[in-house]
Scaffold this motif. Structure first.
Motif, mmCIF file in Angstrom:
data_model
loop_
_atom_site.group_PDB
_atom_site.id
_atom_site.type_symbol
_atom_site.label_atom_id
_atom_site.label_comp_id
_atom_site.label_asym_id
_atom_site.label_seq_id
_atom_site.Cartn_x
_atom_site.Cartn_y
_atom_site.Cartn_z
ATOM 1 N N UNK A 18 0.858 -1.182 0.000
ATOM 2 C CA UNK A 18 0.000 0.000 0.000
ATOM 3 C C UNK A 18 0.896 1.235 0.000
ATOM 4 N N UNK A 19 0.951 1.935 -1.124
ATOM 5 C CA UNK A 19 1.880 3.050 -1.240
ATOM 6 C C UNK A 19 3.299 2.528 -1.163
ATOM 7 N N UNK A 20 4.090 3.093 -0.247
ATOM 8 C CA UNK A 20 5.469 2.615 -0.103
ATOM 9 C C UNK A 20 5.617 1.649 1.063
ATOM 10 N N UNK A 21 4.517 1.117 1.542
ATOM 11 C CA UNK A 21 4.529 0.251 2.721
ATOM 12 C C UNK A 21 4.194 -1.184 2.329
ATOM 13 N N UNK A 22 4.961 -2.117 2.849
ATOM 14 C CA UNK A 22 4.740 -3.549 2.623
ATOM 15 C C UNK A 22 4.436 -4.172 3.977
ATOM 16 N N UNK A 23 3.375 -4.984 4.060
ATOM 17 C CA UNK A 23 3.070 -5.573 5.354
ATOM 18 C C UNK A 23 2.431 -6.945 5.213
ATOM 19 N N UNK A 24 2.507 -7.698 6.305
ATOM 20 C CA UNK A 24 1.897 -9.019 6.372
ATOM 21 C C UNK A 24 1.669 -9.352 7.840
ATOM 22 N N UNK A 25 0.717 -10.230 8.100
ATOM 23 C CA UNK A 25 0.567 -10.811 9.434
ATOM 24 C C UNK A 25 1.197 -12.196 9.393
ATOM 25 N N UNK A 26 2.276 -12.371 10.131
ATOM 26 C CA UNK A 26 2.910 -13.682 10.214
ATOM 27 C C UNK A 26 2.019 -14.601 11.041
ATOM 28 N N UNK A 27 1.654 -15.765 10.521
ATOM 29 C CA UNK A 27 0.803 -16.679 11.286
ATOM 30 C C UNK A 27 1.490 -17.212 12.536
ATOM 31 N N UNK A 28 0.703 -17.787 13.403
ATOM 32 C CA UNK A 28 1.236 -18.388 14.625
ATOM 33 C C UNK A 28 2.213 -19.512 14.313
ATOM 34 N N UNK A 29 3.253 -19.604 15.120
ATOM 35 C CA UNK A 29 4.206 -20.718 15.090
ATOM 36 C C UNK A 29 4.892 -20.842 13.724
ATOM 37 N N UNK A 30 5.371 -19.712 13.228
ATOM 38 C CA UNK A 30 6.107 -19.691 11.964
ATOM 39 C C UNK A 30 7.506 -19.143 12.204
ATOM 40 N N UNK A 31 8.478 -19.699 11.469
ATOM 41 C CA UNK A 31 9.866 -19.314 11.700
ATOM 42 C C UNK A 31 10.726 -19.780 10.533
ATOM 43 N N UNK A 36 2.025 -8.825 13.281
ATOM 44 C CA UNK A 36 1.957 -7.949 12.112
ATOM 45 C C UNK A 36 3.292 -7.244 11.942
ATOM 46 N N UNK A 37 3.859 -7.349 10.755
ATOM 47 C CA UNK A 37 5.133 -6.701 10.460
ATOM 48 C C UNK A 37 4.973 -5.835 9.217
ATOM 49 N N UNK A 38 5.755 -4.768 9.143
ATOM 50 C CA UNK A 38 5.671 -3.891 7.985
ATOM 51 C C UNK A 38 7.042 -3.304 7.675
ATOM 52 N N UNK A 39 7.174 -2.859 6.426
ATOM 53 C CA UNK A 39 8.430 -2.339 5.905
ATOM 54 C C UNK A 39 8.122 -1.101 5.074
ATOM 55 N N UNK A 40 8.860 -0.039 5.290
ATOM 56 C CA UNK A 40 8.643 1.186 4.538
ATOM 57 C C UNK A 40 9.990 1.840 4.217
ATOM 58 N N UNK A 41 9.950 2.892 3.383
ATOM 59 C CA UNK A 41 11.169 3.567 2.931
ATOM 60 C C UNK A 41 12.181 2.538 2.402
ATOM 61 N N UNK A 42 11.657 1.632 1.604
ATOM 62 C CA UNK A 42 12.469 0.553 1.047
ATOM 63 C C UNK A 42 13.389 1.111 -0.032
ATOM 64 N N UNK A 43 14.634 0.650 -0.027
ATOM 65 C CA UNK A 43 15.611 1.133 -1.010
ATOM 66 C C UNK A 43 16.480 -0.019 -1.488
ATOM 67 N N UNK A 44 16.689 -0.090 -2.799
ATOM 68 C CA UNK A 44 17.636 -1.033 -3.385
ATOM 69 C C UNK A 44 18.532 -0.255 -4.334
#
Length: 206
Positions: free
Chosen positions: A25-38, A186-194
């Motif tokens: 969404x815009x410059x933001x990337x997000x997801x909800x990591x499910x329970x017991x994931x690694x 819930x985790x999110x990432x913004x101001x992403x740069x490559x």
């Protein structure tokens, strides 16, 4: 057919892991990591194998191609349980990968943590963070990978440098979310740069 995401700041498409619900969404990337994931292969051999529950975290990865790069983002995590984490990930295969995590420590404190896997995983704590966000960065310099973290996106703390292994040239790069002991995060990432550039001195803070 897998969906490919276009993320602002990244000049290549990213593919989500099966069943994951990533949102851009815009410059933001997000997801909800499910329970017991690694993502972790226990070096003691007591937690199973790569085919079991240890490599079930949600990922969003793409191929940067050959050459050096610098990849960074400001990451957030809605911590609820020990080892919940928002992660930048470099992945070669199921036995060769590394992750730079913004993770909740056993003491309940947000912390920068790194894991490098070459057959089995190691695990190293870096520094604690006062807040719910931090900057993370993965760089490639030839066969070397370098991890850095920053509280302000300006001065970078050196976390570690490593090689994934001989003959590993092609990698995928992107994001991961995990909640190994919890019921989801819930985790999110913004101001992403490559950037297709070569990082200089790994320890000078730039």
């Amino acid at each position: 057919m897998s969906t490919t995401f276009a993320v602002p700041g990244i000049p290549f498409g990213l593919t989500p892991s099966p069943g994951s619900d990533w949102v851009v969404a815009g410059d933001r990337v997000e997801v909800v990591a499910p329970a017991h994931t690694d993502l972790f292969i226990d070096p003691s051999g007591e937690s199973g194998t790569a085919a079991e529950s240890m490599l079930n975290a949600v990922t969003l990865l793409g191929a940067p191609g050959a050459g050096d790069f610098v990849f960074s983002a400001r990451v957030h995590a809605g911590f609820g349980a020990m080892f919940d984490a928002a992660v930048l990930l470099v992945w070669a295969d199921e036995r060769h990968w590394a992750k730079l995590c913004f993770e909740q420590s056993p003491a309940g404190t947000p912390m920068v943590v790194s894991v490098v896997t070459r057959g089995v995983s190691d695990d190293a704590n870096s520094f604690t963070v006062d807040g719910d966000a931090v900057w993370l960065r993965i760089s490639r310099v030839g066969r070397l990978f370098a991890l850095h973290a920053s509280t302000d996106g300006d001065w970078w703390h050196f976390v570690r440098a490593f090689a994934l292994g001989d003959g590993i040239d092609e990698v995928r790069l992107g994001f991961e979310g995990q909640s190994p002991t919890g019921e989801g995060c819930r985790v999110s990432f913004e101001r992403v740069s490559f950037a297709r550039e070569t990082l200089g001195d790994l320890r000078d803070g730039r």
